[in-house]
Every structure is written in structure tokens, then in C-alpha cells.
Motif scaffolding. Structure first.
Motif, short mmCIF file in Angstrom:
data_model
loop_
_atom_site.label_atom_id
_atom_site.label_comp_id
_atom_site.label_asym_id
_atom_site.label_seq_id
_atom_site.Cartn_x
_atom_site.Cartn_y
_atom_site.Cartn_z
N LYS A 20 0.84 -1.22 0.00
CA LYS A 20 0.00 0.00 0.00
C LYS A 20 0.86 1.25 0.00
CE LYS A 20 -4.36 -1.53 1.76
NZ LYS A 20 -5.52 -1.22 2.54
N LYS A 21 1.89 1.26 0.84
CA LYS A 21 2.78 2.42 0.90
C LYS A 21 3.46 2.67 -0.43
CE LYS A 21 3.85 2.08 5.82
NZ LYS A 21 4.88 1.71 6.81
N ALA A 22 3.77 1.59 -1.15
CA ALA A 22 4.44 1.71 -2.45
C ALA A 22 3.45 2.06 -3.56
CB ALA A 22 5.15 0.40 -2.79
N GLY A 23 2.15 2.04 -3.25
CA GLY A 23 1.15 2.40 -4.25
C GLY A 23 0.92 1.32 -5.29
N MET A 24 1.18 0.07 -4.93
CA MET A 24 0.99 -1.01 -5.89
C MET A 24 -0.48 -1.18 -6.22
SD MET A 24 3.81 -3.81 -4.61
CE MET A 24 3.28 -5.04 -5.76
N ASP A 25 -0.75 -1.55 -7.46
CA ASP A 25 -2.13 -1.75 -7.88
C ASP A 25 -2.54 -3.22 -7.74
OD1 ASP A 25 -0.91 -3.02 -10.03
OD2 ASP A 25 -1.74 -1.69 -11.54
N TYR A 26 -3.81 -3.46 -7.93
CA TYR A 26 -4.40 -4.79 -7.76
C TYR A 26 -3.69 -5.85 -8.59
CZ TYR A 26 -7.86 -8.52 -8.25
OH TYR A 26 -8.48 -9.74 -8.27
N LYS A 27 -3.46 -5.57 -9.86
CA LYS A 27 -2.84 -6.56 -10.76
C LYS A 27 -1.44 -6.95 -10.30
CE LYS A 27 -5.84 -7.33 -14.03
NZ LYS A 27 -6.42 -8.64 -14.18
N LYS A 28 -0.66 -6.00 -9.86
CA LYS A 28 0.70 -6.30 -9.40
C LYS A 28 0.66 -7.13 -8.12
CE LYS A 28 5.19 -5.99 -9.10
NZ LYS A 28 6.02 -6.90 -9.80
N VAL A 29 -0.22 -6.78 -7.20
CA VAL A 29 -0.33 -7.54 -5.95
C VAL A 29 -0.81 -8.96 -6.26
CG1 VAL A 29 -1.52 -7.71 -3.73
CG2 VAL A 29 -0.74 -5.48 -4.55
N GLN A 30 -1.77 -9.08 -7.15
CA GLN A 30 -2.26 -10.41 -7.53
C GLN A 30 -1.14 -11.25 -8.15
OE1 GLN A 30 -5.17 -10.51 -10.72
NE2 GLN A 30 -6.13 -12.31 -9.83
N TRP A 31 -0.33 -10.64 -9.00
CA TRP A 31 0.79 -11.35 -9.61
C TRP A 31 1.76 -11.84 -8.53
CZ3 TRP A 31 6.03 -11.41 -9.77
CH2 TRP A 31 6.62 -12.14 -10.79
N GLU A 32 2.10 -10.95 -7.59
CA GLU A 32 3.01 -11.32 -6.49
C GLU A 32 2.47 -12.51 -5.71
OE1 GLU A 32 5.86 -9.51 -4.94
OE2 GLU A 32 6.11 -8.26 -6.70
N PHE A 59 -4.52 -18.51 3.06
CA PHE A 59 -5.01 -18.14 1.73
C PHE A 59 -6.22 -17.21 1.84
CE2 PHE A 59 -2.88 -22.19 0.30
CZ PHE A 59 -1.94 -21.56 -0.50
N GLU A 60 -7.12 -17.47 2.78
CA GLU A 60 -8.28 -16.58 2.97
C GLU A 60 -7.83 -15.19 3.41
OE1 GLU A 60 -10.75 -18.80 5.67
OE2 GLU A 60 -11.64 -19.98 4.04
N PHE A 61 -6.84 -15.12 4.26
CA PHE A 61 -6.29 -13.84 4.69
C PHE A 61 -5.76 -13.06 3.48
CE2 PHE A 61 -2.51 -11.37 5.77
CZ PHE A 61 -3.02 -10.48 6.70
N CYS A 62 -5.01 -13.75 2.63
CA CYS A 62 -4.44 -13.11 1.45
C CYS A 62 -5.53 -12.63 0.50
CB CYS A 62 -3.51 -14.08 0.70
SG CYS A 62 -1.96 -14.41 1.55
N GLU A 63 -6.55 -13.44 0.29
CA GLU A 63 -7.63 -13.05 -0.61
C GLU A 63 -8.40 -11.84 -0.06
OE1 GLU A 63 -8.25 -14.21 -3.77
OE2 GLU A 63 -6.31 -15.14 -3.40
N LYS A 64 -8.58 -11.80 1.25
CA LYS A 64 -9.24 -10.64 1.87
C LYS A 64 -8.42 -9.38 1.63
CE LYS A 64 -10.29 -8.72 6.35
NZ LYS A 64 -9.66 -8.67 7.65
N LYS A 65 -7.11 -9.48 1.84
CA LYS A 65 -6.24 -8.32 1.64
C LYS A 65 -6.19 -7.92 0.17
CE LYS A 65 -4.83 -7.39 5.77
NZ LYS A 65 -5.08 -6.09 6.36
N LEU A 66 -6.21 -8.90 -0.72
CA LEU A 66 -6.20 -8.60 -2.16
C LEU A 66 -7.46 -7.84 -2.55
CD1 LEU A 66 -4.84 -8.90 -4.92
CD2 LEU A 66 -6.00 -11.11 -5.15
N ARG A 67 -8.60 -8.23 -2.00
CA ARG A 67 -9.86 -7.52 -2.31
C ARG A 67 -9.77 -6.05 -1.90
NH1 ARG A 67 -12.07 -12.43 -0.76
NH2 ARG A 67 -12.44 -11.77 1.38
N GLU A 68 -9.03 -5.76 -0.84
CA GLU A 68 -8.86 -4.37 -0.42
C GLU A 68 -8.15 -3.55 -1.50
OE1 GLU A 68 -6.93 -4.28 3.41
OE2 GLU A 68 -8.50 -5.50 4.33
N PHE A 69 -7.26 -4.18 -2.24
CA PHE A 69 -6.57 -3.47 -3.32
C PHE A 69 -7.49 -3.26 -4.52
CE2 PHE A 69 -2.89 -4.55 -0.89
CZ PHE A 69 -1.99 -3.55 -1.17
N LYS A 70 -8.44 -4.14 -4.69
CA LYS A 70 -9.38 -4.02 -5.82
C LYS A 70 -10.35 -2.89 -5.60
CE LYS A 70 -11.87 -6.94 -8.97
NZ LYS A 70 -12.32 -8.30 -9.26
N ASN A 71 -10.69 -2.63 -4.33
CA ASN A 71 -11.68 -1.58 -4.01
C ASN A 71 -11.06 -0.25 -3.92
OD1 ASN A 71 -13.69 -3.50 -3.88
ND2 ASN A 71 -13.32 -3.88 -1.72
#
Length: 71
Positions: A20-32, A59-71
Motif C-alpha cells: 500500500k505504501k508503495a502504491g501497488m495496484d491490484y494486478k501487481k499484488v495479484q501477480w506477487e 489463503f483466505e487472509f491473502c484473498e481478503k487483503k487482495l480484495r482491499e486493493f481491488k476496491n
């Protein structure tokens, strides 16, 4: 002493904050997650260091955090 699951979730929490601090977008986080993080978690599952339930929680924790980047 912390469990491996707790250590992984703690490290992932810090990683997501850094993303978040680095300003990464959803697609980059998903790739990582898909190509770097998930394979490592899978290796802990395959070796038996994590149970299926612990892996599911991570995995559920990661998916929850990933959704935060999508919103």
C-alpha cells in the motif's frame, strides 16, 4: 513461541502494508501472490509444516487483503 501460521500471517500483514505504501495496484499484488507468495505457502503445506486448515486460513487472509486493493 508463535506458530508458523501466525508468523506467516504477521509477515504478510507487513508485506501488504508495504504494498500500500508503495502504491501497488491490484494486478501487481495479484501477480506477487500467484507467482511468489502462494507457491511458498504451498511448499509449507506439502512438507507438512502447515496443516490444510492453517493453509486455508492463510489463503483466505491473502484473498481478503487482495480484495482491499481491488476496491
Amino acid at each position: 513461541m508463535k506458530s508458523l501460521k501466525d508468523e506467516i500471517i504477521e509477515a504478510l500483514e507487513k508485506l501488504f502494508l508495504d504494498y500500500k505504501k508503495a502504491g501497488m495496484d491490484y494486478k501487481k499484488v495479484q501477480w506477487e501472490l500467484d507467482y511468489i507468495i502462494y507457491p511458498h505457502i504451498g511448499s509449507f503445506l506439502a512438507s507438512g509444516e502447515l496443516s490444510k486448515e492453517e493453509g486455508k486460513e492463510i489463503f483466505e487472509f491473502c484473498e481478503k487483503k487482495l480484495r482491499e486493493f481491488k476496491n
